[in-house]
Design a protein around this motif. Structure first.
Motif, PDB file in Angstrom:
ATOM      1  N   GLN A  47     -60.626  77.209  -1.936  1.00 39.64           N
ATOM      2  CA  GLN A  47     -59.958  76.849  -3.075  1.00 39.64           C
ATOM      3  C   GLN A  47     -59.866  75.663  -3.107  1.00 39.64           C
ATOM      4  OE1 GLN A  47     -55.632  78.852  -1.517  1.00 39.64           O
ATOM      5  NE2 GLN A  47     -57.100  81.315  -1.535  1.00 39.64           N
ATOM      6  N   CYS A  48     -61.174  74.448  -2.965  1.00 43.61           N
ATOM      7  CA  CYS A  48     -60.678  73.527  -3.537  1.00 43.61           C
ATOM      8  C   CYS A  48     -61.367  73.132  -4.842  1.00 43.61           C
ATOM      9  CB  CYS A  48     -61.355  72.024  -2.848  1.00 43.61           C
ATOM     10  SG  CYS A  48     -63.392  72.736  -2.136  1.00 43.61           S
ATOM     11  N   LEU A  49     -61.770  72.513  -5.281  1.00 40.77           N
ATOM     12  CA  LEU A  49     -62.722  72.004  -6.896  1.00 40.77           C
ATOM     13  C   LEU A  49     -63.765  72.032  -6.031  1.00 40.77           C
ATOM     14  CD1 LEU A  49     -60.289  69.316  -8.254  1.00 40.77           C
ATOM     15  CD2 LEU A  49     -60.419  72.044  -8.551  1.00 40.77           C
ATOM     16  N   THR A  50     -64.587  72.597  -6.919  1.00 42.73           N
ATOM     17  CA  THR A  50     -66.154  71.803  -7.053  1.00 42.73           C
ATOM     18  C   THR A  50     -66.087  70.616  -7.015  1.00 42.73           C
ATOM     19  OG1 THR A  50     -66.811  73.816  -8.096  1.00 42.73           O
ATOM     20  CG2 THR A  50     -68.251  72.470  -7.930  1.00 42.73           C
ATOM     21  N   GLY A  51     -67.035  70.065  -5.933  1.00 39.19           N
ATOM     22  CA  GLY A  51     -67.858  68.512  -6.001  1.00 39.19           C
ATOM     23  C   GLY A  51     -66.893  67.778  -4.965  1.00 39.19           C
ATOM     24  N   ASP A  52     -66.178  68.699  -4.206  1.00 37.47           N
ATOM     25  CA  ASP A  52     -64.984  67.943  -3.370  1.00 37.47           C
ATOM     26  C   ASP A  52     -65.541  68.012  -2.304  1.00 37.47           C
ATOM     27  OD1 ASP A  52     -62.643  67.939  -4.944  1.00 37.47           O
ATOM     28  OD2 ASP A  52     -61.272  69.889  -3.959  1.00 37.47           O
ATOM     29  N   PRO A  53     -65.203  66.720  -1.622  1.00 35.41           N
ATOM     30  CA  PRO A  53     -66.212  66.308  -0.292  1.00 35.41           C
ATOM     31  C   PRO A  53     -65.889  66.828   0.274  1.00 35.41           C
ATOM     32  CG  PRO A  53     -64.069  64.671  -0.752  1.00 35.41           C
ATOM     33  CD  PRO A  53     -64.191  65.531  -1.610  1.00 35.41           C
ATOM     34  N   LEU A  54     -67.080  67.663   1.481  1.00 30.42           N
ATOM     35  CA  LEU A  54     -66.790  68.116   2.707  1.00 30.42           C
ATOM     36  C   LEU A  54     -67.029  67.496   4.243  1.00 30.42           C
ATOM     37  CD1 LEU A  54     -66.963  71.726   1.138  1.00 30.42           C
ATOM     38  CD2 LEU A  54     -65.035  70.863   1.355  1.00 30.42           C
TER      39      LEU A  54
END
Length: 256
Positions: A201-208
């Motif tokens: 439930q985050c945005l595509t491209g968010d850092p992980l």
């Protein structure tokens, strides 16, 4: 509809900001939950969009909410600090702080070891491996995805004993009398793919974060290998150094 004090010297946007902040503190809006739209807030407080936008801007600057382009405004989850090397596991570390921790099992299956897994688990290629993939949630909000691997022959009937409420480490300890003695850890950074973003439930491209772990027993035998993908906006890792800096450290709080 909520009434504001029109006779107050306090500007309307500050009154709206205070009212929303109070609702967040009183858990009317939970961490990660989307706030009503600007139009809904306008109707709720009988104010203009400009007033709502100024209130949202102030809440954002104070770190209480975050604006996500194309999605809306969400209550910002508190970022937890987890100490690498802490003896507590992920579940117990967050539970002790009053958080609700759950692990939704995405799949639990037997697979054949490829070259990669044979090297990580110190087994032969094509040996049977148990793979348990879980979605980790804190207060009902996705925190990370854990892929857990163990040698099938070492843990008979493990697939019959896993649950969403019991730690895998606790299962290994209780049923198989296996205790983690030391661990090897590797940290890397990636960005969320569309599939991962949907799960977390985050945005595509968010850092992980990607945390790989191999744990060993006191005899140096591999207990398990895991790879955990963690939202950077939800966790801060802290490494404490001291006289025993050369000892191996563990990250049980990530993959429990």
């Amino acid at each position: 509809m909520k009434k504001l004090n029109a006779k107050s010297n306090k500007p309307l946007y500050l009154q709206v900001e205070a009212a929303i902040r109070n609702d967040i503190q009183q858990k009317k809006y939970l961490p990660g939950e989307q706030l009503p739209t600007e139009e809904e807030m306008c109707n709720l407080y009988s104010v203009s969009k400009i007033t709502i936008r100024k209130a949202f801007k102030l809440l954002t600057e104070n770190g209480l909410v975050e604006r996500q382009r194309g999605r809306g405004t969400f209550v910002k989850p508190k970022k937890e600090t987890l100490a690498i090397g802490n003896d507590k596991g992920f579940n117990s570390s967050l539970s002790s702080r009053g958080h609700k921790v759950e692990n939704n099992i995405l799949h639990a299956r037997r697979i054949k070891a490829d070259k990669f897994l044979s090297e990580k688990l110190h087994i032969k290629i094509n040996d049977s491996v148990i793979n348990i993939k879980r979605l980790m949630l804190e207060d009902n909000i996705p925190l990370g995805i854990d892929n857990f691997y163990v040698e099938d022959a070492k843990y008979p009937e493990i697939l019959d004993n896993i649950s969403s409420t019991k730690s895998l480490y606790q299962l290994l300890s209780d049923k198989y009398q296996v205790e983690n003695y030391q661990s090897e850890l590797t940290f890397n950074g990636i960005i969320a793919t569309q599939e991962t973003a949907e799960l977390l439930q985050c945005l595509t491209g968010d850092p992980l974060f990607v945390v790989e772990k191999i744990s060993f027993n006191s005899e140096g035998q591999v207990i398990h290998y895991s790879s955990s993908t963690i939202r950077c906006d939800r966790v801060t890792y802290v490494i404490k150094t001291g006289p025993n800096d050369d000892k191996n450290i563990s990250v049980d709080q990530v993959t429990e």
